[in-house]
Each structure stands twice: as C-alpha cells, then as structure tokens.
Design an enzyme around this catalytic site. Structure first.
Site, PDB file in Angstrom:
ATOM      1  N   GLY A 202      10.563  -5.525  -8.097  1.00 52.56           N
ATOM      2  CA  GLY A 202       9.678  -6.534  -7.514  1.00 52.56           C
ATOM      3  C   GLY A 202       8.309  -6.481  -8.150  1.00 52.56           C
ATOM      4  N   ASP A 225      12.309  -8.386 -11.564  1.00 52.51           N
ATOM      5  CA  ASP A 225      12.022  -9.324 -10.474  1.00 52.51           C
ATOM      6  C   ASP A 225      13.010 -10.480 -10.556  1.00 52.51           C
ATOM      7  OD1 ASP A 225      10.622 -10.784  -8.368  1.00 52.51           O
ATOM      8  OD2 ASP A 225       8.853  -9.620  -8.887  1.00 52.51           O
ATOM      9  N   HIS A 264       7.380  -3.504   2.597  1.00 54.11           N
ATOM     10  CA  HIS A 264       6.782  -3.986   3.848  1.00 54.11           C
ATOM     11  C   HIS A 264       7.138  -5.443   4.149  1.00 54.11           C
ATOM     12  CE1 HIS A 264       2.683  -5.541   2.006  1.00 54.11           C
ATOM     13  NE2 HIS A 264       3.741  -6.032   1.406  1.00 54.11           N
ATOM     14  N   GLU A 295       2.824   2.063  -0.478  1.00 57.52           N
ATOM     15  CA  GLU A 295       2.710   1.226   0.719  1.00 57.52           C
ATOM     16  C   GLU A 295       1.692   1.843   1.676  1.00 57.52           C
ATOM     17  OE1 GLU A 295       4.202  -1.590   1.631  1.00 57.52           O
ATOM     18  OE2 GLU A 295       6.088  -1.777   0.531  1.00 57.52           O
ATOM     19  N   GLU A 332       4.228  -3.248   8.510  1.00 54.01           N
ATOM     20  CA  GLU A 332       3.687  -1.986   8.010  1.00 54.01           C
ATOM     21  C   GLU A 332       4.299  -0.868   8.852  1.00 54.01           C
ATOM     22  OE1 GLU A 332       2.114  -2.055   5.257  1.00 54.01           O
ATOM     23  OE2 GLU A 332       1.929  -4.240   5.267  1.00 54.01           O
TER      24      GLU A 332
END
Length: 366
Positions: A202, A225, A264, A295, A332
């Site tokens: 990604g 991606d 997330h 993250e 989150e």
C-alpha cells in the site's frame, strides 16, 4: 479544625472549581462552534500560494506586495493575514515590518521540504468533508459507513473511479512519508538490519521506498499497490520496483514487508488477512523475516504511550475519528488491539518503539 469548618472549606473549594470550569466552558464553546474556520482559512492560504510568494521574494513582504503578486483584493487579504498572524502561522504585519515565514507557514508550501499542504487539501476537500455530516448516523446501532452514505461506495472504490481523488490521497500520504521515513531510518535503523529486499504494501506513489533507496542502497525496495495507483508511478531511475496487485490476495516476496498507515483503514479481520499475506511473502526469509508496521498506538485502559508528546497522542485520537468517518471499519488501535491482530496473523513475537511522530514502529517477527 472542626467538622463544620472543614465542610465550609470543601464547599468553597468546590464552588471555586465550578466557577473556573464555567468560565473555561464559556471560552471553549466558541472554539467548537467555529472550529472549521481555521481549516478553511489555511486551505485558502494554500490555494492562494501566500507562503510560496513570501519564500520566493526572499524577505518579508508588505500587504500590498503580496496582494500585487497574487492578484488579491487588498482588504480581504489583510483580514486573512491578520487571522493567520494571530495564530502564529505567519509573522509580522503588512506595514513597515512586512509578513515573513514561520516554520508552520513553510509546511503550507506545496513543494516545501516539510510540506503538509496536500494532506490538508485532502482532508478539507468536499469529498472528505461530506461524510462528517453523517457521523451521528454512523454511530447508531446498525449505522451505515459515513463515506458510503455520502458517495454511494467506499473510499477505495471511489478513489479507483476518480483518479484525481486517488492522486490527492497518495500525495497526502507522500507528505507524511517525507517527514516520517527519515525519522524511522535514523531512530529505528534496526528495523532494516540484515534486509536485502523490502516490500511497501500500500505504498502509494513510492515516496517511502525512494527515501529508503537513497538511505539504504543495499536494500532492494518494492512499491506495491493497486493497479490504478501503480499505473501513475514514474519509476524511471528511482531505484524502486513498482508492482501492482491486491494485498488481500497476495504480496510480492521480500525479506520484510512494510505497512505505513494502511492497517488502520481496515477491520481486525481484514488486518489479520493482510498480515497473513505479508507473512506468506516473507516466508523464505524466516531468520530475518519481519513485518514493519508504522501506525499510531493510542492509549488503552491501564496502558501508557511512553515517549509521546501529549499533542501527538491527541492527533491519534483525532485520526480515530477520521477512520470512523472515512472508512467502513477502520480504527486506531491500542497496544492490546495491535497484539491481537499480530498474534492472530500467526507472528511469534513483536516489538513497539515510539518515534517522534504520530506513529510508532511495530515490528512483527515471523
């Protein structure tokens, strides 16, 4: 001191605290009523190119100089600048001293070294603002995702069908990568020790892997991606291999996988599926095999977030609201929640290292 005196002192203290709380509320309520104003005015400053004009001039500019340079109405621009100076985004005044840049205003330059302009333009775009109007409906039992309610499909299908918005997402992520990747490389270099290849799952337009290629030339970086994202990547001479595919189906083989602000966006079950595909991708490098997850780690009950500035902690909580508004089931996560998805994906152990950013670096080992 008698019981009556103690009760009177306690009552007086309570009344004083209540009075102070009331005074604070009288001020704070206006911040929430007009909270959108700061976002709108800063977006205006980015679109006008005020920071670029002052930077190009090389010295403070008077109001008339900025107005002439940008073709603005002087009276309107004066009010905009007054607002921005009050918030310490620019320095000075429009008269004798002129307006000058600040560290914050330089982050509003589209091509600045520490630019966050694209990120702000993404979050303030009509596409991303519309779902917030359905947030209360989302919170209700059996509520539908806000983004889908506003646009008829989830954010990823929308982006695939609207390439301008897809580009805006990737430019915003690139802004963050330019700031965070050097921090990771410097303060968490052990994440890359012993690696000959690394796949960024990604990875958008490949910004993170281009930075890694320059800092760690011995590592072969792969940017992975969706096809419509990779189709727009300019890979000429950047040292990065750009590969298209679907992370829910398979991930390119490498010594390690890297995911920054990806998990997330997804539910626990989806995260586990993605992490399992990453684990399969690093299976040929069991000794060094790891998944590097960048993250936010928000505080859970009884948990701390050691090393994080209070302001960065608050950004994590705001991001959690963004996930609720913009994704189907993203959120989150607390440390316990991260442990759950990592262990359920089959990893033997993990470490967490706070860095000077909103995110922390989580390493999950094969």
């Amino acid at each position: 001191m008698g019981e009556i005196e103690r009760e009177e002192m306690s009552s007086t203290r309570w009344e004083k605290e209540e009075e102070e709380e009331e005074e604070e509320a009288q001020m704070d309520i206006w911040k929430y009523i007009f909270g959108f104003v700061e976002l709108a005015v800063i977006k205006c400053a980015i679109e006008l190119g005020i920071a670029e004009a002052i930077e190009k001039h090389g010295s403070p500019m008077t109001l008339s100089e900025i107005s002439s340079s940008l073709g603005c109405d002087t009276s309107h621009l004066k009010r905009i600048m007054r607002f921005l100076v009050q918030r310490k985004i620019f320095k000075g005044d429009g008269c004798s001293r002129g307006y000058s840049q600040s560290a914050l205003s330089r982050r509003l330059m589209r091509n600045g070294e520490h630019s966050m302009a694209s990120f702000l333009l993404l979050e303030s775009s009509p596409v991303m603002l519309a779902p917030w109007h359905s947030l209360s409906a989302r919170v209700m039992a059996n509520g539908n995702p806000s983004f889908a309610k506003a646009h008829g499909e989830d954010v990823w299908r929308y982006a695939a069908a609207n390439l301008d918005h897809s580009n805006l997402i990737n430019e915003a992520m690139a802004c963050d990568a330019k700031l965070v990747m050097p921090i990771i490389i410097q303060s968490c270099s052990e994440a890359f020790h012993g690696l000959k290849s690394l796949v960024d799952v990604g990875g958008g337009n490949g910004t993170a892997m281009r930075i890694l290629a320059k800092a760690c030339p011995s590592i072969r970086p792969i940017n992975f991606d969706l096809p419509h994202v990779i189709a727009l990547c300019d890979g000429d001479g950047d040292g990065v291999q750009h590969v298209s595919g679907d992370m829910f189906l398979s991930v390119p083989k490498a010594d390690a996988a890297f995911l920054m602000w990806v998990l997330h966006d997804w539910s626990d079950e989806e995260c586990i599926q993605i992490l399992r595909k990453c684990r399969e991708a690093i299976s040929n490098s069991k000794e060094n095999g790891r998944v590097i997850i960048v993250e936010a780690v928000i505080e859970g009950e009884g948990e701390g977030e050691g090393g994080k500035h209070d302001g960065l902690k608050d950004v994590g909580l705001m991001l959690d609201m963004v996930m609720m508004a913009h994704t189907n089931f993203g959120k989150e996560r607390t440390l316990k929640e991260w442990e759950y998805v990592i262990k359920m994906a089959g990893f033997s152990s993990y470490t967490v290292k706070p860095i000077h950013a909103v995110q922390s670096v989580i390493m999950a080992f094969y």
